[in-house]
Design an enzyme around this catalytic site. Structure first.
Site, PDB file in Angstrom:
ATOM      1  N   LYS A  59      46.067 -58.374  24.385  1.00 27.70           N
ATOM      2  CA  LYS A  59      45.592 -57.060  24.022  1.00 27.70           C
ATOM      3  C   LYS A  59      44.033 -57.135  23.818  1.00 27.70           C
ATOM      4  CE  LYS A  59      49.733 -55.152  21.638  1.00 27.70           C
ATOM      5  NZ  LYS A  59      50.217 -54.791  20.374  1.00 27.70           N
ATOM      6  N   SER A  75      45.993 -56.682  18.075  1.00 27.55           N
ATOM      7  CA  SER A  75      46.867 -56.985  16.918  1.00 27.55           C
ATOM      8  C   SER A  75      48.178 -56.881  17.392  1.00 27.55           C
ATOM      9  CB  SER A  75      46.551 -56.247  15.657  1.00 27.55           C
ATOM     10  OG  SER A  75      46.636 -54.867  15.970  1.00 27.55           O
ATOM     11  N   ASP A  76      49.085 -57.594  16.788  1.00 26.20           N
ATOM     12  CA  ASP A  76      50.562 -57.372  17.111  1.00 26.20           C
ATOM     13  C   ASP A  76      51.229 -58.231  15.804  1.00 26.20           C
ATOM     14  OD1 ASP A  76      52.087 -56.461  19.560  1.00 26.20           O
ATOM     15  OD2 ASP A  76      53.241 -57.972  18.519  1.00 26.20           O
ATOM     16  N   GLN A  77      52.746 -57.581  15.619  1.00 29.21           N
ATOM     17  CA  GLN A  77      53.347 -57.993  14.868  1.00 29.21           C
ATOM     18  C   GLN A  77      54.737 -58.194  15.251  1.00 29.21           C
ATOM     19  OE1 GLN A  77      54.771 -55.109  11.702  1.00 29.21           O
ATOM     20  NE2 GLN A  77      53.612 -56.214  10.191  1.00 29.21           N
TER      21      GLN A  77
END
Length: 199
Positions: A59, A75-77
């Site tokens: 991203k 960001s990612d989760q």
């Protein structure tokens, strides 16, 4: 000259966290197909941490390629229970299944951040939170999902800790920012180091 900050996310929660911290930034969502990035990683047995980090970097890099000379935050989760990685529920039946599996168990949220500049990743980080869900019976799960409705489909765990989902838990180990998917304290520390915010 202080570089412009960009958040490569359409998440209102991540935007809120950065606004509440007093940051000046723009928002430009990344144009990537997350499932196509995840699929080969999962086939290769990548850890949930690694999947979250690859997505965060993808991203940040995609937006950075479009906005040079800016610091772009991706960001990612991911959410994991042992070796199992979860995705957002497809429908309410899937949300119910998520809650049945998580009931009485401790699962982990893996929140990754990456910063890109001129298309290069200059920093990456992963924080964790451990959440223990209290034992839930089938009738309660159905009543809970009826109350929260379609909101259950907007998060990977089929719950929102900032709302009624808090009632599902008996213990939470980890900070609020990590749970919402943007570990702010390490991010702010790095932005100060990079001269992007007042140190």
């Amino acid at each position: 000259m202080t570089p412009k900050l960009i958040l490569a996310s359409s998440s209102p929660f991540r935007r809120m966290l950065m606004q509440n911290a007093g940051l000046t930034f723009e928002v430009h969502a990344a144009h990537i197909d997350e499932r196509s990035v995840e699929a080969p990683l999962e086939r290769e047995g990548a850890t949930p941490d690694a999947v979250a980090l690859v997505l965060a970097k993808a991203k940040a890099k995609e937006v950075s390629d479009r906005y040079p000379a800016c610091l772009v935050i991706g960001s990612d989760q991911t959410m994991s229970l042992g070796p199992q990685t979860f995705h957002k529920p497809r429908d309410m039946a899937d949300a119910e299944n998520h809650l049945r599996i998580l009931s009485g168990q401790t699962h982990r949220l893996n929140s990754a951040i990456a910063i890109a500049y001129d298309g290069d990743i200059v920093w990456e980080h992963v924080s964790h939170a451990e959440l223990t869900m209290r034992p839930l019976d089938a009738d309660f799960i159905q009543r809970h999902l009826k109350r929260v409705g379609e909101k259950a489909l907007t998060s990977v765990g089929a719950y929102q800790l900032e709302g009624e989902g808090l009632q599902l838990f008996s213990r939470i180990d980890g900070d609020y920012f990590t749970i919402l998917g943007l570990p702010m304290l390490p991010l702010l520390e790095k932005l100060r180091e990079l001269g992007a915010i007042d140190g």
